[in-house]
Design a protein around this motif. Structure first.
Motif, mmCIF file in Angstrom:
data_model
loop_
_atom_site.group_PDB
_atom_site.id
_atom_site.type_symbol
_atom_site.label_atom_id
_atom_site.label_comp_id
_atom_site.label_asym_id
_atom_site.label_seq_id
_atom_site.Cartn_x
_atom_site.Cartn_y
_atom_site.Cartn_z
ATOM 1 N N LYS A 5 33.459 49.290 39.876
ATOM 2 C CA LYS A 5 32.964 48.876 38.557
ATOM 3 C C LYS A 5 31.740 47.987 38.722
ATOM 4 O O LYS A 5 31.736 47.052 39.532
ATOM 5 C CB LYS A 5 34.074 48.126 37.802
ATOM 6 C CG LYS A 5 33.629 47.539 36.474
ATOM 7 C CD LYS A 5 33.349 46.052 36.542
ATOM 8 C CE LYS A 5 32.609 45.539 35.341
ATOM 9 N NZ LYS A 5 32.406 44.089 35.330
ATOM 10 N N GLY A 7 29.031 45.539 36.733
ATOM 11 C CA GLY A 7 28.840 44.764 35.504
ATOM 12 C C GLY A 7 27.412 44.827 34.987
ATOM 13 O O GLY A 7 26.543 45.475 35.586
ATOM 14 N N GLY A 8 27.173 44.111 33.892
ATOM 15 C CA GLY A 8 25.893 44.155 33.180
ATOM 16 C C GLY A 8 24.684 43.846 34.043
ATOM 17 O O GLY A 8 23.685 44.571 34.005
ATOM 18 N N THR A 219 29.698 42.569 40.993
ATOM 19 C CA THR A 219 29.091 41.711 39.992
ATOM 20 C C THR A 219 27.900 40.959 40.582
ATOM 21 O O THR A 219 27.300 41.425 41.557
ATOM 22 C CB THR A 219 30.175 40.795 39.389
ATOM 23 O OG1 THR A 219 29.601 39.969 38.408
ATOM 24 C CG2 THR A 219 30.891 39.935 40.438
ATOM 25 N N ASP A 220 27.549 39.823 39.984
ATOM 26 C CA ASP A 220 26.340 39.116 40.438
ATOM 27 C C ASP A 220 26.658 37.884 41.279
ATOM 28 O O ASP A 220 25.825 37.005 41.430
ATOM 29 C CB ASP A 220 25.489 38.730 39.212
ATOM 30 C CG ASP A 220 26.249 37.873 38.219
ATOM 31 O OD1 ASP A 220 27.426 37.526 38.494
ATOM 32 O OD2 ASP A 220 25.685 37.538 37.162
ATOM 33 N N GLY A 223 32.149 36.987 44.833
ATOM 34 C CA GLY A 223 33.592 36.811 44.726
ATOM 35 C C GLY A 223 34.000 35.661 43.827
ATOM 36 O O GLY A 223 33.149 35.011 43.213
ATOM 37 N N HIS A 225 34.892 32.112 42.970
ATOM 38 C CA HIS A 225 34.574 30.820 43.574
ATOM 39 C C HIS A 225 35.638 29.781 43.231
ATOM 40 O O HIS A 225 36.457 29.992 42.330
ATOM 41 C CB HIS A 225 33.194 30.355 43.109
ATOM 42 C CG HIS A 225 32.074 30.987 43.887
ATOM 43 N ND1 HIS A 225 30.943 30.308 44.268
ATOM 44 C CD2 HIS A 225 31.942 32.245 44.388
ATOM 45 C CE1 HIS A 225 30.148 31.116 44.961
ATOM 46 N NE2 HIS A 225 30.724 32.298 45.029
ATOM 47 N N ASP A 228 33.839 26.768 38.470
ATOM 48 C CA ASP A 228 32.909 27.529 37.626
ATOM 49 C C ASP A 228 31.459 27.241 38.028
ATOM 50 O O ASP A 228 30.963 26.132 37.796
ATOM 51 C CB ASP A 228 33.149 27.167 36.151
ATOM 52 C CG ASP A 228 32.444 28.143 35.229
ATOM 53 O OD1 ASP A 228 31.369 28.663 35.614
ATOM 54 O OD2 ASP A 228 32.959 28.395 34.129
ATOM 55 N N PRO A 229 30.766 28.230 38.620
ATOM 56 C CA PRO A 229 29.402 27.974 39.095
ATOM 57 C C PRO A 229 28.408 27.710 37.969
ATOM 58 O O PRO A 229 27.315 27.220 38.216
ATOM 59 C CB PRO A 229 29.033 29.259 39.843
ATOM 60 C CG PRO A 229 30.001 30.285 39.406
ATOM 61 C CD PRO A 229 31.211 29.609 38.864
ATOM 62 N N ARG A 230 28.818 28.004 36.740
ATOM 63 C CA ARG A 230 27.920 27.714 35.615
ATOM 64 C C ARG A 230 27.975 26.240 35.241
ATOM 65 O O ARG A 230 27.134 25.733 34.521
ATOM 66 C CB ARG A 230 28.308 28.558 34.387
ATOM 67 C CG ARG A 230 28.148 30.053 34.598
ATOM 68 C CD ARG A 230 28.875 30.824 33.527
ATOM 69 N NE ARG A 230 30.295 30.510 33.509
ATOM 70 C CZ ARG A 230 31.158 30.951 32.625
ATOM 71 N NH1 ARG A 230 30.741 31.732 31.638
ATOM 72 N NH2 ARG A 230 32.436 30.621 32.695
ATOM 73 N N LYS A 255 35.302 33.554 34.356
ATOM 74 C CA LYS A 255 34.655 34.658 33.635
ATOM 75 C C LYS A 255 34.449 35.911 34.489
ATOM 76 O O LYS A 255 34.279 37.014 33.955
ATOM 77 C CB LYS A 255 33.298 34.186 33.095
ATOM 78 C CG LYS A 255 32.678 35.153 32.110
ATOM 79 C CD LYS A 255 31.237 34.805 31.808
ATOM 80 C CE LYS A 255 30.618 35.919 30.983
ATOM 81 N NZ LYS A 255 29.296 36.290 31.506
ATOM 82 N N ILE A 256 34.485 35.753 35.786
ATOM 83 C CA ILE A 256 34.243 36.893 36.684
ATOM 84 C C ILE A 256 35.240 38.029 36.438
ATOM 85 O O ILE A 256 34.963 39.185 36.720
ATOM 86 C CB ILE A 256 34.244 36.430 38.158
ATOM 87 C CG1 ILE A 256 33.843 37.558 39.103
ATOM 88 C CG2 ILE A 256 35.563 35.807 38.572
ATOM 89 C CD1 ILE A 256 33.560 37.116 40.521
HETATM 90 P P1 ADP Z 1 29.635 41.141 35.006
HETATM 91 O O1 ADP Z 1 28.527 41.342 34.036
HETATM 92 O O2 ADP Z 1 29.343 41.710 36.354
HETATM 93 O O3 ADP Z 1 30.970 41.534 34.472
HETATM 94 P P2 ADP Z 1 30.240 38.389 34.421
HETATM 95 O O4 ADP Z 1 29.094 37.581 33.909
HETATM 96 O O5 ADP Z 1 31.222 38.859 33.423
HETATM 97 O O6 ADP Z 1 29.657 39.573 35.291
HETATM 98 O O7 ADP Z 1 31.035 37.568 35.546
HETATM 99 C C1 ADP Z 1 30.348 36.995 36.638
HETATM 100 C C2 ADP Z 1 30.012 35.547 36.339
HETATM 101 O O8 ADP Z 1 31.226 34.799 36.204
HETATM 102 C C3 ADP Z 1 29.289 34.824 37.446
HETATM 103 O O9 ADP Z 1 27.905 35.041 37.383
HETATM 104 C C4 ADP Z 1 29.681 33.374 37.204
HETATM 105 O O10 ADP Z 1 28.683 32.664 36.540
HETATM 106 C C5 ADP Z 1 30.892 33.438 36.288
HETATM 107 N N1 ADP Z 1 32.047 32.707 36.805
HETATM 108 C C6 ADP Z 1 32.794 31.819 36.110
HETATM 109 N N2 ADP Z 1 33.769 31.307 36.857
HETATM 110 C C7 ADP Z 1 33.668 31.879 38.088
HETATM 111 C C8 ADP Z 1 34.378 31.740 39.303
HETATM 112 N N3 ADP Z 1 35.431 30.925 39.416
HETATM 113 N N4 ADP Z 1 33.971 32.469 40.350
HETATM 114 C C9 ADP Z 1 32.927 33.320 40.253
HETATM 115 N N5 ADP Z 1 32.210 33.490 39.137
HETATM 116 C C10 ADP Z 1 32.562 32.782 38.045
#
Ligand code: ADP
Ligand code: ASP
Ligand code: MG
Length: 440
Positions: A5, A7-8, A219-220, A223, A225, A228-230, A255-256
């Motif tokens: 899969k 993602g965006g 995804t971007d 894995g 983390h 929350d990297p945001r 959110k991953i």
């Molecule tokens: P996709 O479009 O590939 O579905 P998402 O934006 O839905 O991607 O999910 C990936 C994002 O999730 C990452 O860029 C990151 O900012 C966010 N994120 C939030 N919490 C975590 C976490 N614990 N580990 C990894 N990513 C996380």
């Protein structure tokens, strides 16, 4: 057969689609590739839907035009030969014509779902044209022909399995299938979706339905983390998680992964891998029945939590009181995330205000009911953490400056949850990063 899969962000630029085509053709194993909409598209479609819903049709028209321009330049870079460019152009024209027709029809929730579906329909069709240009044999599987939810919005795994198996049987000569994430049909046969971020859920449901060898979520980021990297600066990837740990993290805000995306893979024992499209050599995260290690692995935050407190002196020694309260939430199909009780009061949290008014009305006879919004659940997740030494002391030492409204400990072996006001979220995640992981 395996599931991949993307993602965006992984399909959001023409060069990313090129990268995806390389990743999916690297090995021979048969695969189903699930694609999200190009990044930003679903958000744009939500806005278009909102404008139409509020009668701002001129604004909706401009939003549609802007999005169409984005796609027109996207396809110019995606394909080179005129034949394929014309095909891509016709696809873009068809879907934007549809959106322009919707502008003239009176708004309904069903129509809104049709609007939201355009993103995944466009991304998969355009990717298919790109694969055609590259001469990569494949087959486009329309998700609307096999992905379905029941009257309670629950995926119908039995029916998905039957329909998908039949479709695959009809195309035995193919070894590469492309399908849409997120979109499905509901109990009325209308176009619907698996809620925001739902492509992960699609992937896991397909993996379960066909008993895939692995479900890869590209995804971007490399894995899951530890935080929350945001929100916090320094986070590190986790190599291995159990299904239980991953499900807790997904449900409590990482959110991953879509909140419900782990159970299908877990139930059908399909390993899940979280991988980075931009850095395919990175290890990522492996999710299986094994946790790998004991102790705290990650923290996550879930916003938009509503705290409901019911106080009643009649609760004193009254058996059956909690049952009556729970029945109200059951009636309105609203799940409770956290709960604490004392002899005279009970506090519960919910994450949706859809039926809040009705719930509060029915709770009134039980006592004094107070509601507070804008709360966040912080979850500390790790295998057997409830039994791990020092976790509680480290947790509370780290959180000395933060007012904690509620604590849930012991309900799950893998999760300790805290309720805090959302205004303290950033500080809490930062303090826990230092206190639990030694990271700034
Ligand atoms: P996709 O479009 O590939 O579905 P998402 O934006 O839905 O991607 O999910 C990936 C994002 O999730 C990452 O860029 C990151 O900012 C966010 N994120 C939030 N919490 C975590 C976490 N614990 N580990 C990894 N990513 C996380
Ligand atoms: N495109 C949908 C969304 O943005 C589904 C997904 O990306 O998983 O929510
Ligand atoms: Mg996502």
């Amino acid at each position: 057969m395996k599931i991949m899969k993307f993602g965006g962000t992984s399909v959001g630029k023409p060069e990313r689609m090129h990268q995806v085509s390389e990743l999916i053709t690297k090995e021979k194993e048969e695969k189903i590739v699930v694609l999200s909409a190009l990044s930003g598209t679903t958000n744009a479609l939500v806005e278009i839907g909102n404008s139409i819903a509020t009668g701002e049709r001129e604004q909706a028209k401009q939003q549609i035009e802007k999005l169409e321009k984005h796609y027109q330049s996207f396809i110019k870079e995606l394909v080179k030969k005129e034949e394929f460019y014309n095909k891509a152009k016709a696809i873009v024209a068809e879907h934007f014509e549809f959106l322009n027709i919707i502008l003239k029809i009176s708004f309904s929730e069903a129509l809104n779902k049709d609007i939201l579906a355009q993103g995944e329909l466009l991304s998969t069709k355009l990717f298919s044209v790109y694969l055609d240009e590259k001469g990569i044999d494949h087959m486009l599987l329309p998700a609307l022909e096999f992905m379905s939810i029941d009257a309670h919005d629950e995926p119908q795994i039995g029916s998905i399995k039957v329909k998908l198996t039949q479709l695959l049987k009809q195309h035995k000569d193919k070894s590469l299938f492309i399908t849409q994430g997120y979109i499905c049909r509901n109990a009325r046969g209308e176009v619907d979706n698996l809620k925001r971020g739902g492509s992960d859920y699609t992937a896991s449901l397909i993996a379960a339905a066909i008993n895939a060898s692995v479900c890869e979520i590209w995804t971007d980021i490399d894995g899951m983390h530890n935080n929350d990297p945001r929100v916090v600066k320094k986070t590190v990837p986790i190599e291995q998680l159990s299904f239980e740990e991953a499900a807790e993290l997904a449900y409590f805000g990482a959110k991953i992964l879509h909140p419900a995306s782990i159970w299908p893979a877990q139930f059908y024992k399909v390993p899940v891998k979280l991988l980075n499209t931009m850095q395919p050599e990175a290890k990522g995260t492996l999710i299986t029945g094994q946790a790998g290690s004991v102790g705290v692995k990650a923290v996550a935050a879930k916003d938009g939590i509503i705290d409901i407190n019911i106080r009643s002196s009649r609760m004193l020694l009254a058996y059956g009181f909690l049952r009556k309260i729970f029945e109200v939430f059951e009636k309105y199909r609203t799940s409770i995330d956290m709960i604490t009780t004392s002899e005279v009061a009970v506090s519960v949290t919910i994450d949706s205000d859809t039926n809040l008014k009705s719930i509060l009305k029915e709770l009134e006879p039980f006592g004094t009911v107070e509601v507070e919004k804008n709360y966040t659940i912080i979850s500390v997740v790790g295998n057997e953490i409830a039994q791990t030494e020092d976790v509680l002391s480290k947790l509370f030492t780290a959180l000395t400056p933060v007012p904690v409204r509620m604590v849930s400990y012991g309900g799950s072996k893998h999760n300790i949850s805290l309720l805090i006001h959302s205004s303290h979220k950033t500080k809490t995640l930062q303090l826990l990063n230092r206190g639990l992981f030694g990271l700034e």
